[in-house]
Enzyme design. Structure first.
Site, mmCIF file in Angstrom:
data_model
loop_
_atom_site.group_PDB
_atom_site.id
_atom_site.type_symbol
_atom_site.label_atom_id
_atom_site.label_comp_id
_atom_site.label_asym_id
_atom_site.label_seq_id
_atom_site.Cartn_x
_atom_site.Cartn_y
_atom_site.Cartn_z
ATOM 1 N N ASP A 48 0.869 -1.182 0.000
ATOM 2 C CA ASP A 48 0.000 0.000 0.000
ATOM 3 C C ASP A 48 0.903 1.228 0.000
ATOM 4 O O ASP A 48 2.116 1.124 0.185
ATOM 5 C CB ASP A 48 -0.881 -0.020 1.271
ATOM 6 C CG ASP A 48 -2.021 0.999 1.242
ATOM 7 O OD1 ASP A 48 -2.313 1.563 0.158
ATOM 8 O OD2 ASP A 48 -2.636 1.225 2.308
ATOM 9 N N TYR A 76 -4.970 4.273 0.509
ATOM 10 C CA TYR A 76 -5.985 3.350 -0.026
ATOM 11 C C TYR A 76 -5.582 2.780 -1.382
ATOM 12 O O TYR A 76 -6.349 2.798 -2.335
ATOM 13 C CB TYR A 76 -7.359 4.024 -0.117
ATOM 14 C CG TYR A 76 -7.798 4.712 1.148
ATOM 15 C CD1 TYR A 76 -7.609 4.102 2.394
ATOM 16 C CD2 TYR A 76 -8.400 5.963 1.106
ATOM 17 C CE1 TYR A 76 -8.017 4.740 3.561
ATOM 18 C CE2 TYR A 76 -8.815 6.596 2.279
ATOM 19 C CZ TYR A 76 -8.616 5.986 3.500
ATOM 20 O OH TYR A 76 -9.020 6.616 4.663
ATOM 21 N N HIS A 77 -4.341 2.266 -1.449
ATOM 22 C CA HIS A 77 -3.840 1.659 -2.684
ATOM 23 C C HIS A 77 -3.394 0.212 -2.449
ATOM 24 O O HIS A 77 -2.272 -0.150 -2.811
ATOM 25 C CB HIS A 77 -2.661 2.479 -3.243
ATOM 26 C CG HIS A 77 -2.997 3.896 -3.555
ATOM 27 N ND1 HIS A 77 -2.030 4.887 -3.681
ATOM 28 C CD2 HIS A 77 -4.181 4.507 -3.793
ATOM 29 C CE1 HIS A 77 -2.617 6.038 -3.962
ATOM 30 N NE2 HIS A 77 -3.929 5.833 -4.027
ATOM 31 N N PRO A 78 -4.223 -0.642 -1.840
ATOM 32 C CA PRO A 78 -3.770 -2.015 -1.598
ATOM 33 C C PRO A 78 -3.621 -2.793 -2.898
ATOM 34 O O PRO A 78 -4.403 -2.622 -3.830
ATOM 35 C CB PRO A 78 -4.906 -2.603 -0.737
ATOM 36 C CG PRO A 78 -6.119 -1.839 -1.141
ATOM 37 C CD PRO A 78 -5.630 -0.443 -1.446
#
Length: 561
Positions: free
Chosen positions: A302, A476-478
């Site tokens: 992330d 919020y970039h998993p």
């Protein structure tokens, strides 16, 4: 795990069954149904995306925090962040996370994809993926002749940048000696310049608006509302999925393939529930092992970011618009005309810079915002201010998605291991100090008040580390939990054609398959990935490779700017 076809009762069937209508699923739905040859069924658990909270760009903080639109995932306690549990929003709505995200459009750096290729994702170098970025987009304002699209479904635009603070941020970067760029999605990512957004005619241009909804007019494409429990197999061949509607458990048949596009949280969860994953973990959860793939749920990555906030001495920020009366006026103008402040996500200036000499391409990203406020809309700072969201792009920390139990309705355990690598804290301290240097430039002299956060007194390494532990947030970039790689890589989950290794008839096409996280926001790369995956699924000839060369700073070995 294995089910004979004859004893199953299928309530729906199609050639291709796509799980999830998000960034990847919407693209695949459109592309797989395009020539009319195959029937396509999209399964989506979430509801409609109609309504101002999703469609109005400036309202972006609402849908992400609404149980109606978000799966509501959260992390396990994070040991290096004082055991805080961070939110992990994923879209539970038509359009998936592209319907609740911040609408920032970043392709990633060319070298990100060259790294994919080098790590075993053959055929996913920059030269290979660039044509798919181009195919996906219609660029409004991007640099011409630099591989930007002119006729794709995804409209990519820019905010008006009317607020003088947007220009001050770019000017300050230049005064600090950094590059400027007219188009970070063109050949030169490095530098300060305008930020791009998936907004079109004043509306959020989600993957649903761009791809899915126009395609649903086709007779061979249908969408069905249900909760997907697991993939069904006949031997080692995927033949469909088990779904739930209310209390009823039913089966859906896929004649050709099952395509998982359920997110980097739900796709590995579905694989494990279906018997594909680390054998010991599956057995511990009472699941029969179909394919022992230790990489399922591993390699979780992330981006983290901090909000560096500065008071503004002039009343020109969005602070004056946070009262109910102003919000009502903005909302009304947007509802009737799709114009005004409501028609932008307010992220209109950006920067990608390198942290130190010897780093070949940017590893720090900035989003600039002309108000001091949290991403989730909570706790606006008192009074006028501005802020930069900043964070390192390539942390070496890795986490896991694991099953809490074998109950499909139970959320998985999400363990990011944030800030667990030795370089993470020094990297973040550098980001804070660099932001102070940029805000200290002459371009901000007429606007700069006191530092709101961290606050000027937070200066030592120790104090900064404490601030980071307390305040760092997920961007919020998993991604990365079913990584693409070579067949002989024990940690690879899918091959370079997105086929799940060890079984047949099953692919994963979402951000789970990223070998390593890309520079910046992930919506653009997710859409590109599904564009290319669709060609693989259909067995089409791949787009011809690009011969464009990215700009690399000639001073990268000697200087950070």
């Amino acid at each position: 795990m294995s089910h004979g076809i004859d004893q199953l009762q299928f309530v729906q069937e199609a050639d291709y069954v796509i799980v999830g209508s998000g960034s990847a699923g919407s693209v695949a739905a459109a592309r797989l149904s395009e020539d009319g040859k195959y029937s396509v069924l999209v399964l989506e658990y979430g509801g409609t995306d109609i309504g101002p909270f999703i469609q109005m760009p400036a309202a972006l903080s609402y849908p992400m925090n609404m149980a109606r639109y978000d799966w509501g995932f959260g992390t396990a306690p994070q040991a290096n962040l004082n055991n805080r549990q961070l939110a992990t929003p994923r879209g539970k709505v038509i359009g998936g996370s592209s319907s609740i995200n911040g609408m920032v459009y970043v392709r990633g750096h060319a070298r990100d994809f060259d790294h994919w290729q080098d790590s075993g994702a053959t055929g996913w170098s920059y030269a290979d993926v660039q044509p798919y970025f181009q195919r996906a987009e219609t660029s409004h304002g991007g640099a011409s002749g630099e591989g930007r699209g002119e006729s794709g479904p995804l409209h990519v635009g820019r905010g008006p940048r009317d607020n003088p603070l947007f220009n001050a941020f770019v000017k300050a970067g230049e005064q600090a000696g950094f590059e400027v760029t007219d188009d970070y999605n063109g050949l030169k990512q490095e530098g300060f310049g305008p930020m791009e957004q998936t907004v079109y005619k004043g509306r959020r241009w989600s993957a649903a608006n761009a791809y899915l909804k126009p395609s649903l007019k086709r007779e061979n494409l249908r969408m069905m509302s249900c909760f997907v429990r697991r993939v069904l197999f006949d031997g080692k061949t995927a033949i469909g999925v088990e779904i739930q509607r209310g209390d009823r458990v039913e089966q859906v048949r896929a004649h050709r393939e099952v395509v998982l596009a359920a997110s980097s949280i739900n796709s590995p969860k579905l694989l494990m529930l279906s018997g594909i994953g680390p054998a010991r973990h599956l057995r511990n959860r009472g699941i029969e092992v179909l394919a022992d793939r230790p990489g399922v749920g591993a390699n979780l990555q992330d981006h983290l970011e901090l909000y560096i906030q500065q008071a503004c001495t002039q009343p020109i920020t969005l602070y004056s618009k946070l009262n109910l009366f102003s919000k009502a006026l903005i909302g009304a103008e947007w509802l009737f005309f799709k114009s005004g402040l409501g028609a932008s996500n307010q992220f209109e200036s950006a920067a990608f810079v390198r942290s130190k000499p010897g780093v070949e391409y940017p590893d720090i990203q900035y989003h600039f915002l002309p108000v001091a406020i949290r991403y989730d809309g909570k706790a606006p700072a008192e009074g006028h201010g501005f802020q930069a969201h900043v964070g390192p792009m390539r942390s070496k920390s890795r986490g896991t998605i694991t099953l809490a139990s074998n109950d499909p309705l139970e959320p998985p355990t999400i363990q990011f291991n944030y800030m667990s690598h030795a370089e993470d804290f020094p990297d973040f301290r550098h980001c804070i100090r660099l932001t102070r240097e940029i805000f200290g430039q002459q371009a901000f002299d007429e606007f700069r008040g006191k530092e709101i956060s961290p606050g000027a007194d937070v200066a030592s390494d120790e104090a900064l580390d404490g601030y980071i532990r307390d305040h760092v947030e997920s961007a919020y970039h998993p991604c990365g939990t079913a990584k693409m790689g070579a067949l002989d890589d024990p940690m690879a989950v899918v091959d370079p054609e997105c086929r799940v290794i060890g079984v047949s008839g099953l692919r994963v096409i979402d951000t789970s398959i990223f070998p390593r996280i890309t520079n910046g926001n992930l919506n653009g790369p997710a859409i590109m990935t599904a564009e290319k995956a669709s060609d693989h699924i259909l067995g089409k000839e791949l787009a011809s490779r690009s011969n464009l060369q990215p700009w690399i700073n000639p001073r990268w070995q000697e200087s950070d700017r």
